[in-house]
Design a protein around this motif. Sequence first.
Motif, PDB file in Angstrom:
ATOM      1  N   TYR A   1      48.296  -8.519 -17.305  1.00 30.87           N
ATOM      2  CA  TYR A   1      47.726  -8.090 -18.563  1.00 30.87           C
ATOM      3  C   TYR A   1      46.902  -7.157 -18.541  1.00 30.87           C
ATOM      4  CZ  TYR A   1      45.628  -9.339 -22.870  1.00 30.87           C
ATOM      5  OH  TYR A   1      45.005  -9.396 -24.329  1.00 30.87           O
ATOM      6  N   PHE A   2      45.855  -6.994 -17.471  1.00 33.35           N
ATOM      7  CA  PHE A   2      45.106  -5.634 -17.543  1.00 33.35           C
ATOM      8  C   PHE A   2      45.724  -4.548 -17.458  1.00 33.35           C
ATOM      9  CE2 PHE A   2      41.093  -3.453 -16.391  1.00 33.35           C
ATOM     10  CZ  PHE A   2      41.655  -2.490 -15.597  1.00 33.35           C
TER      11      PHE A   2
ATOM     12  N   TYR B   1      34.556   4.814  -7.321  1.00 36.02           N
ATOM     13  CA  TYR B   1      35.691   5.514  -6.982  1.00 36.02           C
ATOM     14  C   TYR B   1      35.490   6.208  -5.478  1.00 36.02           C
ATOM     15  CZ  TYR B   1      32.992   9.660  -7.731  1.00 36.02           C
ATOM     16  OH  TYR B   1      31.825  10.750  -7.436  1.00 36.02           O
ATOM     17  N   SER B   2      34.156   6.027  -5.079  1.00 38.87           N
ATOM     18  CA  SER B   2      34.327   6.776  -3.755  1.00 38.87           C
ATOM     19  C   SER B   2      34.248   5.914  -2.768  1.00 38.87           C
ATOM     20  CB  SER B   2      32.720   7.112  -3.521  1.00 38.87           C
ATOM     21  OG  SER B   2      31.868   6.107  -3.860  1.00 38.87           O
ATOM     22  N   SER B   3      34.599   4.410  -3.160  1.00 39.88           N
ATOM     23  CA  SER B   3      35.156   3.411  -1.862  1.00 39.88           C
ATOM     24  C   SER B   3      36.741   3.675  -1.472  1.00 39.88           C
ATOM     25  CB  SER B   3      34.663   2.181  -2.420  1.00 39.88           C
ATOM     26  OG  SER B   3      35.473   1.238  -1.815  1.00 39.88           O
ATOM     27  N   PRO B   4      37.072   3.808  -0.278  1.00 40.47           N
ATOM     28  CA  PRO B   4      38.468   3.749  -0.312  1.00 40.47           C
ATOM     29  C   PRO B   4      39.236   2.297  -0.397  1.00 40.47           C
ATOM     30  CG  PRO B   4      37.133   4.917   1.648  1.00 40.47           C
ATOM     31  CD  PRO B   4      36.264   4.113   0.783  1.00 40.47           C
ATOM     32  N   GLU B   5      38.417   1.401  -0.502  1.00 43.69           N
ATOM     33  CA  GLU B   5      38.845   0.051  -0.597  1.00 43.69           C
ATOM     34  C   GLU B   5      39.031  -0.261  -2.081  1.00 43.69           C
ATOM     35  OE1 GLU B   5      38.978   0.114   3.246  1.00 43.69           O
ATOM     36  OE2 GLU B   5      39.854  -1.579   2.177  1.00 43.69           O
ATOM     37  N   LEU B   6      38.793   0.566  -3.111  1.00 45.50           N
ATOM     38  CA  LEU B   6      38.815   0.243  -4.434  1.00 45.50           C
ATOM     39  C   LEU B   6      40.388  -0.103  -4.896  1.00 45.50           C
ATOM     40  CD1 LEU B   6      37.307  -0.037  -7.216  1.00 45.50           C
ATOM     41  CD2 LEU B   6      37.913   2.281  -7.568  1.00 45.50           C
TER      42      LEU B   6
ATOM     43  N   VAL C   1      39.184  -4.569  -9.373  1.00 51.28           N
ATOM     44  CA  VAL C   1      38.773  -4.310 -10.985  1.00 51.28           C
ATOM     45  C   VAL C   1      39.233  -5.577 -11.794  1.00 51.28           C
ATOM     46  CG1 VAL C   1      39.214  -2.994 -12.846  1.00 51.28           C
ATOM     47  CG2 VAL C   1      39.402  -1.981 -10.657  1.00 51.28           C
ATOM     48  N   CYS C   2      40.439  -6.169 -11.604  1.00 53.66           N
ATOM     49  CA  CYS C   2      40.830  -7.188 -12.470  1.00 53.66           C
ATOM     50  C   CYS C   2      39.842  -8.381 -12.212  1.00 53.66           C
ATOM     51  CB  CYS C   2      42.274  -7.623 -12.049  1.00 53.66           C
ATOM     52  SG  CYS C   2      43.249  -6.476 -12.563  1.00 53.66           S
ATOM     53  N   GLN C   3      39.533  -8.564 -10.981  1.00 51.21           N
ATOM     54  CA  GLN C   3      38.675  -9.729 -10.557  1.00 51.21           C
ATOM     55  C   GLN C   3      37.054  -9.498 -11.201  1.00 51.21           C
ATOM     56  OE1 GLN C   3      38.653  -9.739  -6.598  1.00 51.21           O
ATOM     57  NE2 GLN C   3      40.441 -10.881  -6.201  1.00 51.21           N
ATOM     58  N   HIS C   4      36.789  -8.183 -11.356  1.00 46.96           N
ATOM     59  CA  HIS C   4      35.619  -7.772 -11.775  1.00 46.96           C
ATOM     60  C   HIS C   4      35.568  -8.341 -13.364  1.00 46.96           C
ATOM     61  CE1 HIS C   4      31.652  -5.679 -12.729  1.00 46.96           C
ATOM     62  NE2 HIS C   4      32.343  -5.021 -13.748  1.00 46.96           N
TER      63      HIS C   4
ATOM     64  N   ALA D   1      35.699  -2.078 -17.018  1.00 45.91           N
ATOM     65  CA  ALA D   1      36.468  -1.684 -16.120  1.00 45.91           C
ATOM     66  C   ALA D   1      36.268  -0.147 -15.825  1.00 45.91           C
ATOM     67  CB  ALA D   1      37.817  -2.171 -16.393  1.00 45.91           C
ATOM     68  N   LEU D   2      36.089   0.660 -16.635  1.00 47.67           N
ATOM     69  CA  LEU D   2      36.252   2.148 -16.393  1.00 47.67           C
ATOM     70  C   LEU D   2      34.704   2.217 -15.878  1.00 47.67           C
ATOM     71  CD1 LEU D   2      37.847   3.385 -19.782  1.00 47.67           C
ATOM     72  CD2 LEU D   2      38.715   3.645 -17.741  1.00 47.67           C
TER      73      LEU D   2
END
Length: 538
Positions: free
Chosen positions: A462-463, A442-447, A452-455, A434-435
Amino acid sequence: MYKMIIVDDEDEVREGVKQLTNWERCGFELVGDFSNGRDALEAVERLRPDVVITDINMPYMDGMELAAHLNAMYRELKVVILTGYEDFDYAKQAIKLKVKDYLLKPINLQEFTEFLLKMKRELSEEQARMEDMAVLQQRLNESFPLLRERFLHKLVTIPMTENDIHQKLLDFRQVLDGPDYLAMLMDLEEPDEQSGSSSYGDSELLRFAMHNIAQEVIQEEHGGIVFQAGHDKSVALLGGTAEEIAIQAQKLASHVGEAVRKYLKRDVSIGIGSIYPTRTKLRLSYQEASSALDYRFLLGAGSIISIHDVEFGKRTSTPSYYEFEKKLMAAVKTAKAAQASDILGDWFSELKQSGAAPGSCYSYLHRILAAFINMIAQTGFDDSKVLGDDPFSNIPTLKSIEQMKGWLDETCRGVIAFLSEQRTHVNHTQLEDALLYINDNYSSPELSLQQVCQHVFLSLSYFSSLFKQHTGDTFVEYLTRLRLEKAKQLLVATQLKAYDVAERVGYADPQYFSVIFKRHIGMTPKDYRARMREKVPS
C-alpha cells in the motif's frame, strides 16, 4: 517462449552465451544480462523472467545473496547457480535456498543447450499441470470433507470458546499455533471486457484453482489453514507472533496473487484483517478482512488491502444489519455516491409498495444513522464534524417518504465526502512524514523500504502504491536521486574524497557509488567535480 536473464561479472562469459546459444530453438528469450547481483535484482521486477542463471562470486551482491532475495520475493522464479569446481561446496549450500539446479564452468555449448531443453520441458510440464482443468475438476471432487469446512466457517463467523476451538482443531487435524492470529480473505476477480466472459462452470473451476493455489502457498508451505467461504471466496488463517504474521501475511498474499496471475491469467483481491491475541477473536479479523475487500473499488482489482491501510483508529466488531443496509454501508465506505443513491432509491420504493408504517420508517432511519456514526467512529474521526451534535433531532421533522429519502441521500453524500477528505489528508500526512524520515536518514546504508513503512505504519504494497502516486518515483528511484543530489553538492562545495562523499550519502561501497553516479549523472564523481569547478569564475 520462456524468459531468462544471466548474471556473471565476466563479460566474455555473458557474451559467449548470448551469441552462441540458439535461444529460440531452446524455447527461451534472453531478456537481460548483468554483471552483478544488485543490478539483476532491481531488473527482475521489471523483466519478470522465468529463470535466472547466476554466477556465485560477483561484486556488490554475490549469487548466493541474490538467490536468497529471489527465493523470498518470487516464489515461481527458478534460480540456477553457475559455478566453477572450486565453488562446488557453495553450489551444494544453494540447495537450501531452493535453487533449481547448477551449471559448472566452463560452459559447454552442447551441455548448455541440453540443459535449456530440459528446463523448457520442466517449465512446460509445470504450466500444463497447473492449467489442466480436468485434473483440477478431479481435485475439486476430492476436496476437504464438508464437516471440516463447516467448522472453519463457524470459527470465523460465530462466537466459540477456546476449548471448543482447540478440540475441533485436534479432531480435524488442523494446526494453528499462536500466540497471535490473523485472517485473510481472497476473491478471484471477473475477467475484463477484452478477455471475454466465462461460463458458470469455468468460473467455478477457476475459483477452485485459485483455492488450490492458496492452499499450496499458504497451508502446505507455511503451515496456515485455508478453506472456502461459500463457493466464491477463500479464507486463510495464520498464527505466530504479531511481528511474524504482519510480514508473512503481506508476503503470502503477494505470492498467491503472483501465482494466480501466472497460471490463471486473472487478478485476485485479498483483504487482510487485524492481528488478535486469541483464536476466539479470529471472527473479528475475518470481518475486517471482508471489510477491507470493499475498498478494492477504490484501489483497483487485484489489490492487497490491509484493514489498517484504509480504516484508521481502533475498530470494534461490526453489528449485523439488513441486507440493504450492508450494501449501503459498503457503498459509502468505498465512496460510491451514485451506487448509494441507487440502493436508497430501491429501498424506499420497496417501503412504498409494502405500505410500511411511519413508525417503522423512522426506526429504519435511526438504525442507518447509528450505522453512519459507528462507521465514522471506527475510522477514528469525530462524527459531529459531518453529522452535527444531535443528528437524530432531524428525523422527526421528516414528514414523508420522499423527504426521508432526500435527507438520507444528502447525509450519505456528506459522509462520503467527509471520509474521502479525511482519508486523503491522512495519506498525505503519512507520505510527508515518510519523505521527512527519508531525508533525515538517507545517509544510512541500512535505510530500507521496510523501515520507512514501519515508521509510518503502512504495509509495503500500500505504501509503495501511494509513494509512486505522490512522488512519481519508486522508493529506490527517489532514494537514489536524493543521495546523488546530496553527493553532487558535497563534491562541489567540499574537498572530501569520493569515498568520504559516498559514505556521507549512504553508500558503504565507494566503487558501487561511482558506478551508480556515472550511470545516472553520465560521468564519474571526479570528472563531475572538475567540470563544475571549471564553470565557477576564478
